[in-house]
Design an enzyme around this catalytic site. Structure first.
Site, mmCIF file in Angstrom:
data_model
loop_
_atom_site.group_PDB
_atom_site.id
_atom_site.type_symbol
_atom_site.label_atom_id
_atom_site.label_comp_id
_atom_site.label_asym_id
_atom_site.label_seq_id
_atom_site.Cartn_x
_atom_site.Cartn_y
_atom_site.Cartn_z
ATOM 1 N N HIS B 8 43.007 48.227 43.170
ATOM 2 C CA HIS B 8 44.309 48.705 43.659
ATOM 3 C C HIS B 8 45.470 48.014 42.976
ATOM 4 O O HIS B 8 45.316 46.965 42.354
ATOM 5 C CB HIS B 8 44.423 48.561 45.191
ATOM 6 C CG HIS B 8 44.394 47.151 45.708
ATOM 7 N ND1 HIS B 8 43.264 46.561 46.213
ATOM 8 C CD2 HIS B 8 45.370 46.211 45.812
ATOM 9 C CE1 HIS B 8 43.550 45.320 46.618
ATOM 10 N NE2 HIS B 8 44.821 45.084 46.372
ATOM 11 N N HIS B 87 51.325 43.115 43.018
ATOM 12 C CA HIS B 87 50.139 42.504 42.412
ATOM 13 C C HIS B 87 49.171 43.590 41.953
ATOM 14 O O HIS B 87 49.395 44.782 42.173
ATOM 15 C CB HIS B 87 49.457 41.534 43.378
ATOM 16 C CG HIS B 87 48.784 42.190 44.554
ATOM 17 N ND1 HIS B 87 49.427 42.432 45.747
ATOM 18 C CD2 HIS B 87 47.530 42.667 44.726
ATOM 19 C CE1 HIS B 87 48.590 43.012 46.603
ATOM 20 N NE2 HIS B 87 47.422 43.176 46.002
ATOM 21 N N GLU B 136 44.939 39.661 42.005
ATOM 22 C CA GLU B 136 43.968 39.474 43.085
ATOM 23 C C GLU B 136 42.583 39.802 42.537
ATOM 24 O O GLU B 136 42.417 40.774 41.775
ATOM 25 C CB GLU B 136 44.315 40.418 44.248
ATOM 26 C CG GLU B 136 43.362 40.307 45.433
ATOM 27 C CD GLU B 136 43.729 41.239 46.597
ATOM 28 O OE1 GLU B 136 44.789 41.916 46.525
ATOM 29 O OE2 GLU B 136 42.948 41.294 47.564
#
Lengths: 146, 146
Positions: B8, B87, B136
């Protein structure tokens, strides 16, 4: 309009070769396209191919290095010297329909459709109308979605 | 390490409900998950599912609204009041191996692995070590990659 494929995330960098090394040596990318200059946007560009589900092509990372400090990406790098996420790009089946759609919703389309890094027509929509995200809309290439 | 799936793109927003309406009504998303609060990160979260190739699941947009101004995302929104790309998240098969890998390359891992929005272990890597991108890393869910 129906949400299209997330073609790529545009990532600006002050040093394309260093970014390629980062994606290859740290992130473990095994498929990075050869860099080329996209004169219309004054950038040197390449794509990092990421894996999608079940062996399909995933969303790409488009690495962008300005070739001219006096350009959109050049000015962005001046404000963000390390680089970072610059834009996001969705595919549409018809670029002119998409332009009319965004305009009908009061979104500022930045200029006329022009040829983008994938060789199809693209335009950008103003980040202030898009939740702070500079958004590229690109027509899906006829030979597939890469 | 081998590059994993781009799970994502995290997009911060000052108003999750307005962002959901934007993705639904302007971008044409038809599959947006129910928002929930992720206490460990002090955010209210939902995912916009985008289509991948050939009917597979594409990279998601993770919408993040801070539940507390005195949190990482709260402070980010203070600096970027419209919201925007916050992010990027890649999957790995083993979170502890990935942590050891990034640390061996001199990348600053921010804290110990903890449960993320997909219910698996995640950690973040410092944007200053990652070309300006807060990154992440998440362990792929056992029941698939969503």
């Amino acid at each position: 309009m129906k949400l299209g494929r997330l073609n790529h995330v545009g990532v600006a960098t002050p040093d394309l070769d260093a970014s390629i090394a980062h994606y290859r040596d740290i992130m473990g990318a095994t498929d990075i396209t050869e860099p080329f200059v996209l004169d219309s946007q004054k950038v040197r560009v390449c794509f990092v191919n990421t894996p999608g589900e079940n062996g399909t092509a995933g969303t790409q990372i488009e690495l962008l290095e300005p070739t001219d400090p006096d350009s959109a990406v050049g000015k962005w790098i001046e404000k963000n010297p390390l680089g970072g996420q610059h834009h996001i790009c969705y595919e549409v089946p018809d670029i002119h329909e998409a332009k009319a759609w965004f305009e009908s919703k009061g979104k500022r389309v930045l200029g006329e459709p022009r040829i983008g890094a994938h060789g199809t027509l693209i335009f950008f929509v103003h980040p202030k109308d898009m939740g702070g995200q500079l958004t590229e809309i690109m027509e899906t290439p006829k030979d597939g979605a890469h």
